[in-house]
Design an enzyme around this catalytic site. Structure first.
Site, PDB file in Angstrom:
ATOM      1  CE1 TYR A 144      -3.549   2.694   0.710  1.00  0.00           C
ATOM      2  CE2 TYR A 144      -2.246   3.302   2.625  1.00  0.00           C
ATOM      3  CZ  TYR A 144      -3.279   3.561   1.751  1.00  0.00           C
ATOM      4  OH  TYR A 144      -4.039   4.701   1.913  1.00  0.00           O
ATOM      5  CG  ASP A 239       5.717   3.744   0.798  1.00  0.00           C
ATOM      6  OD1 ASP A 239       6.041   4.452   1.775  1.00  0.00           O
ATOM      7  OD2 ASP A 239       4.544   3.607   0.404  1.00  0.00           O
ATOM      8  CE  LYS A 267       0.905   4.881   8.436  1.00  0.00           C
ATOM      9  NZ  LYS A 267       1.009   4.215   7.158  1.00  0.00           N
TER      10      LYS A 267
HETATM   11  C1  LIG Z   1       0.429   4.838   5.813  1.00  0.00           C
HETATM   12  C2  LIG Z   1       1.173   4.591   4.544  1.00  0.00           C
HETATM   13  C3  LIG Z   1       1.083   5.447   3.428  1.00  0.00           C
HETATM   14  C4  LIG Z   1       0.125   6.604   3.404  1.00  0.00           C
HETATM   15  O1  LIG Z   1       0.444   7.583   4.344  1.00  0.00           O
HETATM   16  P1  LIG Z   1      -0.713   8.649   4.769  1.00  0.00           P
HETATM   17  O2  LIG Z   1      -0.020   9.543   5.729  1.00  0.00           O
HETATM   18  O3  LIG Z   1      -1.819   7.852   5.342  1.00  0.00           O
HETATM   19  O4  LIG Z   1      -1.098   9.349   3.511  1.00  0.00           O
HETATM   20  C5  LIG Z   1       1.876   5.193   2.341  1.00  0.00           C
HETATM   21  N1  LIG Z   1       2.724   4.155   2.322  1.00  0.00           N
HETATM   22  C6  LIG Z   1       2.842   3.307   3.346  1.00  0.00           C
HETATM   23  C7  LIG Z   1       3.816   2.189   3.279  1.00  0.00           C
HETATM   24  C8  LIG Z   1       2.061   3.492   4.484  1.00  0.00           C
HETATM   25  O5  LIG Z   1       2.173   2.628   5.512  1.00  0.00           O
END
Ligand SMILES: *Cc1c(COP(=O)(O)O)cnc(C)c1O
Length: 429
Positions: A144, A239, A267
């Site tokens: 994701y 990511d 995060k």
């Molecule tokens: C949480 C997350 C996102 C999205 O971040 P938001 O601050 O919710 O937009 C993208 N990539 C990964 C791997 C994530 O865990």
């Protein structure tokens, strides 16, 4: 356990917001009951509007690695806020967070702050395209990357290598620019790179895939992917919105010692405030405006309050043995659960890395999205509801991982493990 106030507030919220929420998973669609409206958090606990207390393993979906209401972060935020909340100019707080990150992360030379993980990923993709002058992006099924149009895509069926969108509102043209591969399959990756490498700007992966269960990959696979990207002139984007500052200060890049070309963060980086970032070598970051031709901007980017929170979190994460301690207590917690399930013969396998854990209702080691049996989620629903009644809050979906924070003491974890084992015993297997 009474949840009447949460029920009332949720009924009200449904009149204002789609599904009553500001982000979909919060709506408890995958579990029983209504969302808890939380009014307070402290350490590893949260309290709902009905005054019920819970040990929290969701931790705001990952950012709160230091637990709720960390005193140092709170005080730093209050000090900063006393001077105003936003100036739309550079501030020394950005320098402090930037310096702290870069001085302790050998995988990136420069960083740009944004306000969410999604924004970081979106910007990283644009940077990769601008830098390589290629258009296609490769993603991996089960990863994701936020709600970026071109990444809300899953594998098509059969032999079609391009994906299908997982959301309405995404033009087919965007979807066609995204190629989807299974995780843990270097052969399929090499085949795709060989055929279409000339058109592929970047491959983006969660090096610790933690948004669809915890699909831990082998280091050799990630190294193989690194090598193939180099060979075919494709940028490798890690990511690390969830793994960054979580499995180590340098995230998964440091954990596996693999050099990505671009890294995204979110995060934890904001210490509980909305912050994201992307970083890369000086050369690649030289393509970002105003130094280079890839445009990217943000009215509230580098916001002083958020930067302060991030900085005050970062310096605590850099304390000696921070990550070793987190991993050790998480492993002890997981071992206790696993031993119980094994002794009773339950089909449960708990995977873990750093301070992340995921309870899978399967005996197999799961490394790909298609290995998760959707029917097994019924067990999670039962467990989730039972744990709420016993004062333990897990993220409201069996596909979500759990997080241990610095505020979860070994005693709390031991108690939580006992309660979880008791609830496992009440599941009808
Ligand atoms: C949480 C997350 C996102 C999205 O971040 P938001 O601050 O919710 O937009 C993208 N990539 C990964 C791997 C994530 O865990």
């Amino acid at each position: 356990m009474q949840r009447t106030v949460s029920e009332q507030l949720y009924a009200e919220a449904k009149q204002y917001f789609p599904g009553g929420v500001s982000s979909p998973v919060r709506a408890f669609k995958s579990v029983k009951g209504v969302p808890l409206f939380i009014k307070k958090g402290d350490g590893c606990h949260v309290w709902d509007e009905d005054d019920n207390e819970f040990i929290d393993f969701c931790c705001s979906w990952g950012p709160l690695i230091l637990g709720h209401n960390n005193a140092k972060i709170r005080e730093a935020i209050c000090d900063t806020v006393a001077h105003g909340t936003s100036f739309g100019t550079p501030t020394r707080w950005e320098n402090k967070l930037g310096e702290t990150i870069l001085a302790n992360n050998k995988y990136i030379d420069k960083v740009r702050f944004v306000s969410s993980g999604t924004e970081a990923v979106m910007s990283a993709i644009r940077l990769a395209r601008g830098y390589t002058k290629k258009d296609k992006i490769v993603k991996f099924e089960g990863c994701y990357h936020g709600h970026v149009d071109s990444l809300l895509v899953k594998a098509g069926s059969g032999l079609v290598t391009f994906g299908v969108s997982t959301s309405a509102g995404i033009p087919q043209g965007f979807v066609q620019e995204t190629l989807v591969l299974p995780l843990n399959d270097l052969e399929a990756t090499e085949k795709m790179f060989k055929e279409q490498g000339d058109e592929i700007a970047a491959a983006i992966i969660e090096p610790v895939p933690a948004n669809n269960g915890l699909l831990l990959q082998d280091k050799s696979y990630l190294e193989g992917l690194r090598q193939l990207c180099t060979q075919y002139n494709i940028l490798l984007i890690f990511d690390e919105v969830i793994s960054g500052f979580r499995v180590g200060f340098e995230g998964a890049a440091g954990y596996y010692d693999i050099q990505p070309d671009i890294v995204t963060y979110g995060k934890i980086i904001g210490g509980g405030m909305p912050v994201g970032a992307y970083g890369a070598s000086g050369t690649i970051m030289g393509s970002v405006a105003p130094d280079g031709p890839v445009y990217q901007a943000g009215t509230l980017s580098g916001n002083p309050v958020a930067m302060t929170a991030g900085y005050t979190a970062a310096i605590q994460l850099l304390e000696p043995n921070f990550y070793e301690d987190m991993e050790a207590k998480t492993q002890a917690f997981v071992a206790k659960l696993q031993e119980h399930c094994d002794a009773k013969g339950y089909p449960v396998r708990i995977s873990t890395i750093g301070s992340i854990f995921w309870i899978a209702f399967s005996k197999d080691r799961i490394q790909r999205a298609d290995q998760i049996d959707p029917a097994s989620m019924d067990y999670f629903k039962t467990l989730h509801a039972d744990l709420l009644d016993r004062g333990i809050y897990l993220g409201p979906s069996g596909y979500e991982v759990g997080f241990v924070s610095a505020a979860h003491t070994p005693e709390v974890l031991d108690h939580a493990a006992n309660v979880i084992c008791e609830c496992m015993d009440r599941i009808v297997w």
